[in-house]
Design an enzyme around this catalytic site. Structure first.
Site, short mmCIF file in Angstrom:
data_model
loop_
_atom_site.label_atom_id
_atom_site.label_comp_id
_atom_site.label_asym_id
_atom_site.label_seq_id
_atom_site.Cartn_x
_atom_site.Cartn_y
_atom_site.Cartn_z
N CYS A 9 64.63 10.63 -19.83
CA CYS A 9 63.47 10.03 -19.18
C CYS A 9 63.33 8.55 -19.55
CB CYS A 9 62.20 10.80 -19.57
SG CYS A 9 60.81 10.49 -18.44
N ASP A 128 54.70 18.87 -24.89
CA ASP A 128 54.90 17.59 -25.56
C ASP A 128 53.97 17.48 -26.76
OD1 ASP A 128 55.87 15.07 -26.07
OD2 ASP A 128 55.09 14.15 -24.25
#
Length: 206
Positions: A9, A128
């Protein structure tokens, strides 16, 4: 489906996208969140997305964005999956007619199973690390024992992953995929070729 999937990412350039693709990534992430040091413009994203070929999944990351902005991105950038990292509702996420991944930040008091259940239409759930006021990219891990072993949606693990700990993370959680940004960088928004290659190698071997 035992093969681990990897997403790199925070891609900000064609060169970094090619590093990730050549190293064997399954997906790249483009950040459409102005406060991030990894944010890209629509024009930048368009060029990057067009450069990776048809067999790499291109994911667009948004944080509480306006619908009009997301529509504008979708009209110009070839995104396969949307990733929502804010407080978006199920209804908001589902209106774009794209597969989506919902990020859930692992607050200490969070009922993870219930939070996952709030997004039954998600293609995957990304778990996360939690830090107040920061929607992602903290570079911190969380207690992997909190990852559900029988989740209703595929689980993607993020937060503080590096080439050094990704194999242990995968072995400890048996998740669908891993998502990394800062852990493979030489500076925010600049991927390190060796770190990317080692991360993907270690993840795929795990």
């Amino acid at each position: 489906m035992n093969a681990i999937r990897v997403k790199i990412c925070g891609i900000t350039s064609v060169a970094d996208a090619h590093v990730a693709v050549n190293a064997g990534t399954d997906a790249i992430g483009l950040v459409f969140y102005a406060a991030s040091p990894r944010a890209v413009s629509i024009t930048q994203a368009q060029v990057i997305a067009d450069s990776v070929g048809p067999f790499v999944t291109v994911v667009g990351l948004f944080v509480d964005a306006e619908k009009a902005f997301i529509d504008d991105v979708l009209a110009n950038v070839k995104l396969h999956v949307l990733q929502f990292h804010g407080n978006e509702s199920r209804e908001f996420c589902e209106q774009f007619q794209r597969p989506y991944m919902k990020a859930i930040r692992m607050r200490p008091e969070l009922d993870v199973t219930q939070a996952i259940g709030n997004y039954p239409g998600a293609a995957a759930i990304l778990l996360d690390a939690y830090r107040p006021g920061i929607p992602g990219g903290t570079g911190e891990t969380f207690d992997w024992q909190r990852v559900p072993r029988a989740a209703t949606r595929p689980i993607v693990l993020a937060g503080g992953l590096t080439a050094e700990n990704v194999a242990l993370a995968i072995q400890s959680t048996q998740i669908y995929g891993v998502d990394v940004s800062g852990g493979v960088e030489s500076a925010p928004g600049q991927k390190d070729t060796k770190k990317v290659e080692q991360f993907i190698h270690n993840a795929k071997r795990a």
